[in-house]
Structures are given as C-alpha cells and as structure tokens.
Design an enzyme around this catalytic site. Sequence first.
Site, PDB file in Angstrom:
ATOM      1  CG  ASP A 149      18.424  21.114  10.582  1.00  0.00           C
ATOM      2  OD1 ASP A 149      17.561  21.536  11.141  1.00  0.00           O
ATOM      3  OD2 ASP A 149      19.592  21.109  11.035  1.00  0.00           O
ATOM      4  CB  SER A 187      23.353  22.051  18.800  1.00  0.00           C
ATOM      5  OG  SER A 187      22.282  21.539  18.213  1.00  0.00           O
ATOM      6  CG  HIS A 210      20.046  22.471  14.356  1.00  0.00           C
ATOM      7  ND1 HIS A 210      20.419  21.616  13.525  1.00  0.00           N
ATOM      8  CD2 HIS A 210      20.835  22.327  15.473  1.00  0.00           C
ATOM      9  CE1 HIS A 210      21.472  20.715  14.115  1.00  0.00           C
ATOM     10  NE2 HIS A 210      21.591  21.193  15.066  1.00  0.00           N
TER      11      HIS A 210
END
Length: 211
Positions: A185, A15, A188
Amino acid sequence: MIFSAGQRIVFVGDSITDCGRRGRATPYGDGYVNLVRAMVTATHPELGLTWVNRGTSGDTVRNLAARWEEDVIAERPDWLVVKIGINDVWRFFLDQPDRGVPIREYESTLRDLLSRAVKATGCRLILVEPYLIEPDRGDPQRAQTDDYVRVVQDLAVEFDAVHVPTQAAFDRVLTSTPAGQWADDRIHPNLPGHAVIAQALLAAIGWRLPT
C-alpha cells in the site's frame, strides 16, 4: 556508535513502529525496531541496553500529544527515537480531512513534544522521516509527504538530533525495483521494507559490523 552502556532507547510512532508490539510480537514488534535492537545487541552485548517500543497504530502527532507523558516522558529515555507523520498526511488522501494534520500544526506540535521530552528527561533525539514508497515525486501524496519530511529535517537541525533519511533510503531502492516489492500500500512495509528503514537508522547512529 552513539549508544553508551546501560542506556535506555525508547521508540515512539505509528503502526510502522508498533508493528504488533502489543499483540503478536510483544514487546518489540516485528519491524524495524526489532531489527535495530537485534543488530545492535548482537554486535554490542556488553552495553546492556534497554529497548522500549511505544509505537501505536494509526497515530498522528495529535495522538502522540495525548499520550506523551505516559509513553515517553515516564519512560525516562536516554535516547528517544521519533517516527511520525505518515498518518498526518495519509488521512487527507483517505477522505478523512478532519483527521489529517496540516503541516503547520504538525510542525508546532512535534516541536513542542520534542522540547518537552528533552527538558523533562535530558534525552537525546533520533528523528526518523515519514515517507511514501512512491518514486513519482509529482504524485500528490508523495509531494505532500516530502513537505513533512522537510519539517523533520529542519527539526533535526534545530534540536541537534540524529536524522534518519528514510525517504531517501526508499528512493534508492526504488531506482531498481517497483514499490510493490517493499509494501502493498506504499505505507506498511514488508520485512525487506522494514530492513530498509533499519539500515538507514543503523547508519545514522554509526553502527558497523565488527571486523
């Protein structure tokens, strides 16, 4: 800088590489990939480089293996940028141990993928470390991540690849700022966090501002 005229640079990963490249920010994403592309293009427009983002959110090396032919080898990169490993570790800490990738499997799978890409395309490699935006090296997830970082460092030597020390880049900014300034977090990044990754990559490839 290491790139030459007309070359094709392909990014693959999870991601952090994806970063909306299949939706809100087609086709490059709105993270470090696009920052690197923008800075290199702005300073070296004469090179006519082609940039391809093949990051996919949630991927581990197992997922990369399943799409390697289509998303990497078929793209015929001159330079292949690989950033993978965060989910391989993180899954163990999300109570999903069956989806985490043990370090020996991570190492052997990544080595095999890199070897296949080089043999099939003749590409050069840029290996970007996984990381955890966490200053406490005794934190269990940080300690395990550091083990996977060392795998990438060793593979960079083995394949004569460009090595991007992402974890060290975050460690530097964490000496004066809290982790939450870079990501909610620890994984990210926000835009400044992506800029930390981009700066590390740009330094590794020998990019400099024009004088």
